[in-house]
Design a protein around this motif. Structure first.
Motif, short mmCIF file in Angstrom:
data_model
loop_
_atom_site.label_atom_id
_atom_site.label_comp_id
_atom_site.label_asym_id
_atom_site.label_seq_id
_atom_site.Cartn_x
_atom_site.Cartn_y
_atom_site.Cartn_z
N TYR A 129 77.38 -78.07 -14.28
CA TYR A 129 76.06 -78.15 -13.67
C TYR A 129 76.00 -77.40 -12.35
N LEU A 130 77.11 -77.36 -11.61
CA LEU A 130 77.13 -76.59 -10.38
C LEU A 130 77.00 -75.10 -10.69
N LEU A 131 77.81 -74.60 -11.61
CA LEU A 131 77.75 -73.17 -11.90
C LEU A 131 76.45 -72.80 -12.62
N ASN A 132 75.94 -73.71 -13.45
CA ASN A 132 74.68 -73.46 -14.14
C ASN A 132 73.52 -73.33 -13.17
N SER A 133 73.59 -74.04 -12.04
CA SER A 133 72.50 -73.96 -11.06
C SER A 133 72.36 -72.54 -10.52
N PHE A 134 73.48 -71.81 -10.43
CA PHE A 134 73.40 -70.42 -9.96
C PHE A 134 72.88 -69.51 -11.08
N GLY A 135 73.13 -69.88 -12.34
CA GLY A 135 72.50 -69.16 -13.44
C GLY A 135 70.99 -69.34 -13.42
N GLN A 136 70.54 -70.59 -13.14
CA GLN A 136 69.09 -70.84 -13.05
C GLN A 136 68.49 -70.11 -11.85
N ALA A 137 69.25 -70.07 -10.74
CA ALA A 137 68.76 -69.34 -9.57
C ALA A 137 68.61 -67.86 -9.90
N SER A 138 69.61 -67.28 -10.55
CA SER A 138 69.55 -65.87 -10.90
C SER A 138 68.35 -65.59 -11.80
N MET A 139 68.12 -66.48 -12.76
CA MET A 139 67.00 -66.30 -13.68
C MET A 139 65.66 -66.34 -12.95
N THR A 140 65.48 -67.33 -12.06
CA THR A 140 64.20 -67.49 -11.38
C THR A 140 63.97 -66.40 -10.34
N PHE A 141 64.99 -66.07 -9.56
CA PHE A 141 64.85 -65.01 -8.56
C PHE A 141 64.58 -63.66 -9.24
N ASN A 142 65.30 -63.39 -10.32
CA ASN A 142 65.04 -62.14 -11.05
C ASN A 142 63.65 -62.16 -11.67
N GLY A 143 63.21 -63.34 -12.17
CA GLY A 143 61.90 -63.43 -12.79
C GLY A 143 60.77 -63.14 -11.80
N GLN A 144 60.78 -63.83 -10.65
CA GLN A 144 59.71 -63.59 -9.67
C GLN A 144 59.74 -62.17 -9.14
N ASN A 145 60.93 -61.66 -8.83
CA ASN A 145 61.02 -60.33 -8.23
C ASN A 145 60.76 -59.21 -9.23
N TYR A 146 61.13 -59.44 -10.50
CA TYR A 146 60.82 -58.46 -11.53
C TYR A 146 59.31 -58.39 -11.76
N GLY A 147 58.67 -59.58 -11.76
CA GLY A 147 57.21 -59.61 -11.89
C GLY A 147 56.53 -58.88 -10.76
N ALA A 148 57.13 -58.92 -9.55
CA ALA A 148 56.56 -58.24 -8.38
C ALA A 148 56.98 -56.78 -8.28
N GLY A 149 57.89 -56.32 -9.17
CA GLY A 149 58.37 -54.94 -9.12
C GLY A 149 59.43 -54.70 -8.07
N ASN A 150 60.01 -55.78 -7.50
CA ASN A 150 61.02 -55.65 -6.45
C ASN A 150 62.41 -55.63 -7.09
N LEU A 151 62.80 -54.47 -7.62
CA LEU A 151 63.99 -54.38 -8.46
C LEU A 151 65.28 -54.39 -7.64
N ARG A 152 65.22 -53.86 -6.43
CA ARG A 152 66.41 -53.89 -5.58
C ARG A 152 66.82 -55.33 -5.28
N ARG A 153 65.84 -56.19 -5.05
CA ARG A 153 66.13 -57.60 -4.77
C ARG A 153 66.68 -58.30 -6.03
N CYS A 154 66.28 -57.84 -7.21
CA CYS A 154 66.86 -58.38 -8.45
C CYS A 154 68.37 -58.14 -8.48
N ARG A 155 68.77 -56.92 -8.17
CA ARG A 155 70.20 -56.59 -8.18
C ARG A 155 70.97 -57.43 -7.16
N SER A 156 70.40 -57.55 -5.97
CA SER A 156 71.06 -58.32 -4.92
C SER A 156 71.16 -59.79 -5.28
N ALA A 157 70.13 -60.34 -5.90
CA ALA A 157 70.15 -61.75 -6.29
C ALA A 157 71.28 -62.03 -7.27
#
Length: 457
Positions: free
Chosen positions: A288-316
């Protein structure tokens, strides 16, 4: 957008920790409260060892169901996060209400299917005859709460897509407390044993779902729930299922493989089943600890991809790998060091505790490979590629584990010989998903605006 938590700006590593750690705490508390089922029957029921083994023998099936609930909710998380990133308020509102209708329908179907298959699944897993009747009783009552669990997971996914991981944690604290209290009441006062702890879980799940519904009704932004708007939007339904079904299948693959491994464990006797149950509990805390970072990666990539902020996707993605790796591995090693005291929470039998420690030593240190699978899978889903990690995990996790139980375990018919399959399959799948990310990275994460639609079709 009014009423939303912006994950598109700010210091990434701080935002990721503030997002992921409440998810980890929520899941761990949920597991801790669910573990109260095991602890209460193991310490206070009239048939301690048998009840402990009976509840433990259902863990693979229960986890299979939980991964279906959470996997389908991933679809809602990604679709809503990308729409929030693109600031499409009207579509966010429709996606929220579509998600809740999907949750009720899928929960009802899974409840009916589970009730019909509980007995056959336990027999197929070679559940020992002296505990199978108790295991079936626990499972059939537990599955009555499938609708509550599905609705809770979709409600939590809606809030997390909006950047809010605090309120699911608060709701879990209250519903989990209800679970623990009712466990003790039903077992100590009413002598209900496994039926009592299962019923307590169902009631607690209903409390959790009700609390999150209350929060969503009080929202002021586009994720506010209005009962009159509860209907299915066909386009958004396709998007949710496009992401959610592969995520659920991937979780099912892991757990079907674990059910097969459980059948091997069952052949080693009820003591090994009880010990393995305790070891699995420790592993789930780390997961559950490691999965929380998978969920974070999914959500941060989702919001930033929707906004077109691709550099932030890579960093996330990079920050989730680094932070998830450090924290999950440190926690895993801590559990190994304190393995015997941990096992003592669930059993007073020294032999079972030593067997549980054996499982912890052979499995927990290798959860780092599992973390890579979770973060890379979350990244790919946030970017709209949900089938890729599913296919790779089907081959390198499920396939490898089936082959191991069929061909390797008969050559090494010991507890340790069976446990080796975990690090082997995690390493293979982690490497495969990482290669897939790098292969798709050039296509997905260029400096150009994303070409894929905000809602996957």
């Amino acid at each position: 957008m009014k009423g939303t938590h912006d994950l598109r700006h700010g210091v990434l590593w701080k935002q990721i920790l503030l997002f992921a750690l409440p998810i980890a705490a929520t899941s761990m508390l949920q597991q801790l409260f669910n573990s109260a089922d095991v602890a209460v029957v193991g310490q206070f029921s009239a048939q301690k060892e048998l009840a402990l083994a009976a509840v433990g023998s259902t863990s693979s099936i229960v986890n299979l169901y939980i991964t279906i609930f959470t996997g389908l909710a991933v679809g809602a998380n990604v679709v809503i996060a990308r729409l929030i990133g693109a600031e499409e308020e009207g579509e966010v509102r429709k996606a929220v209400h579509t998600s809740l209708v999907v949750a009720v329908l899928c929960g009802a179907v899974l409840m009916v299917v589970g009730e019909c298959l509980a007995g056959p699944l336990l027999r197929w897993m070679d559940t020992p005859e002296n505990i199978i009747h108790l295991a079936r009783q626990y499972l059939q009552i537990y599955l009555l709460g499938a609708i509550f669990q599905m609705v809770y997971n979709f409600e939590a996914a809606i809030l997390r897509a909006n950047g809010d991981t605090r309120r699911p944690l608060l709701c879990l604290l209250l519903s989990g407390g209800v679970n623990v209290v009712l466990n003790l009441v039903f077992v100590l006062l009413f002598h209900m044993d496994v039926a009592g702890v299962a019923l307590a879980t169902v009631i607690a799940d209903g409390v959790g779902a009700g609390l999150l519904w209350h929060y969503l009704r009080r929202e002021t932004g586009p994720i506010r729930v209005e009962p009159a708007l509860l209907r299915l939007d066909r386009k958004l339904l396709r998007g949710i299922l496009y992401i959610g079904i592969p995520a659920a299948i991937q979780g099912m693959m892991f757990n079907i493989a674990n059910v097969i491994i459980q059948s091997g464990i069952n052949r080693l006797g009820s003591d090994v089943v009880a010990a393995s149950t305790i070891g699995v509990t420790a592993e789930i805390f780390v997961y559950y600890l490691l999965n929380s970072f998978g969920q974070a990666s999914m959500t941060f990539n989702g919001q930033n991809y929707g906004a077109g902020n691709l550099r932030r996707c890579r960093s996330a993605t990079r920050w989730c790998l680094l932070l998830g790796g450090i924290l999950s591995e440190a926690f895993a090693l801590l559990l190994v060091v304190f393995g015997l005291p941990f096992a003592g929470i669930y059993t007073s039998d020294a032999g079972i505790a030593l067997l549980a420690l054996t499982r912890m030593r052979w499995v927990l240190p290798f959860q780092l490979f599992n973390m890579v699978i979770e973060v890379m899978s979350g990244t790919l889903r946030g970017l709209g590629y949900s089938f890729v990690p599913t296919i790779l995990c089907a081959v390198f996790v499920c396939g490898l584990r089936i082959l191991w139980v069929a061909f390797v375990f008969p050559l090494m018919p010991t507890f340790q010989g069976l446990l080796l399959v975990y690090p082997a399959s995690w390493l293979a799948a982690g490497a495969a998903v990482t290669v897939a990310y790098w292969a798709l990275k050039r296509k997905l994460l260029t400096e150009k605006p994303p070409q894929a639609p905000v809602v996957p079709e």
